[in-house]
Design an enzyme around this catalytic site. Sequence first.
Site, PDB file in Angstrom:
ATOM      1  N   ASP A  10      -7.015 -41.841 -30.755  1.00  0.00           N
ATOM      2  CA  ASP A  10      -6.265 -41.024 -31.713  1.00  0.00           C
ATOM      3  C   ASP A  10      -7.218 -40.712 -32.880  1.00  0.00           C
ATOM      4  O   ASP A  10      -8.266 -41.369 -33.026  1.00  0.00           O
ATOM      5  CB  ASP A  10      -5.050 -41.822 -32.204  1.00  0.00           C
ATOM      6  N   ASP A  12      -6.074 -39.202 -36.576  1.00  0.00           N
ATOM      7  CA  ASP A  12      -5.513 -39.471 -37.910  1.00  0.00           C
ATOM      8  C   ASP A  12      -4.973 -40.892 -37.990  1.00  0.00           C
ATOM      9  O   ASP A  12      -4.098 -41.280 -37.218  1.00  0.00           O
ATOM     10  CB  ASP A  12      -4.402 -38.469 -38.224  1.00  0.00           C
TER      11      ASP A  12
END
Length: 253
Positions: A10, A12
């Site tokens: 991922d 953010d």
Amino acid sequence: MPKLQALIFDVDGTLADTERDGHRIAFNRAFAESGLDWEWTVERYGELLETTGGKERLQRYLQEDQPGYPLTTDAATWAATIHKLKTKHYKALIQAGSIPLRPGVRRLIQEARDAGVRLAIATTTTPENVTALLEAALAPDSLSWFEVIAAGDIVPAKKPAPDIYLYALEKMGLKPEDCLALEDSQQGLKSAAQAGLKTVITLNDYTKNHNFSGAAIVLDQFGEPDAPFQIIAGNPGEKSYFDIALARSLAET
Ligand code: XBP
Ligand code: MG
């Protein structure tokens, strides 16, 4: 026994703490540039983060906080216009070097490359934002280190739907049991888990109270040899920082 072939990151909250001092500020600058005196506070932004995706988040805010705003177009078109400005401001913030990588991220990515473990990205953020962050915070050529950048509107349903992880797996030609997902949020965990992936969580201020049941391990950060992680849930054995050996042992159990 499955063998670890790839790490799927991922962006953010996982690679870097981009939300509070990056995305949030960029949304506020987009409002100001549009002549709107709206301001997303740190606290309100934490609630709005439940909605993944910036355009989707803008529409939710419009509904909940500004229901009387006189739209001259439909809400999706309005959100896309503001979001374009937001992306410009976000990229400028990132390119100015204002957001560093989280502890252990650079080391872990380097270890994976040295060990021949493949790398991919699965994120709801706009692709341009990923490029800006990787080039500014990791290395100018680091985009090429990732075999697949699955980002933003490339799939219609954003996290917590599994689509973005399924897309990355399909592009890599890998099965979920050959990979580990690295996430920071409940929505991200749900997305990865529904795609069949084991998931490592490094939490942050916005996600520390999320429900991470089902994660392979929950840590406060990846840590470094001289800066250990704290274990929130799970068993890292003798390890005090997250490395490829620990990733392999989590994937293979
Ligand atoms: C991150 C997001 C993103 C960013 C903003 O979720 O929800 O929407 O906040 O990016 P995750 P955009 O880490 O689970 O992928 O404004 O470009 O959508
Ligand atoms: Mg995240």
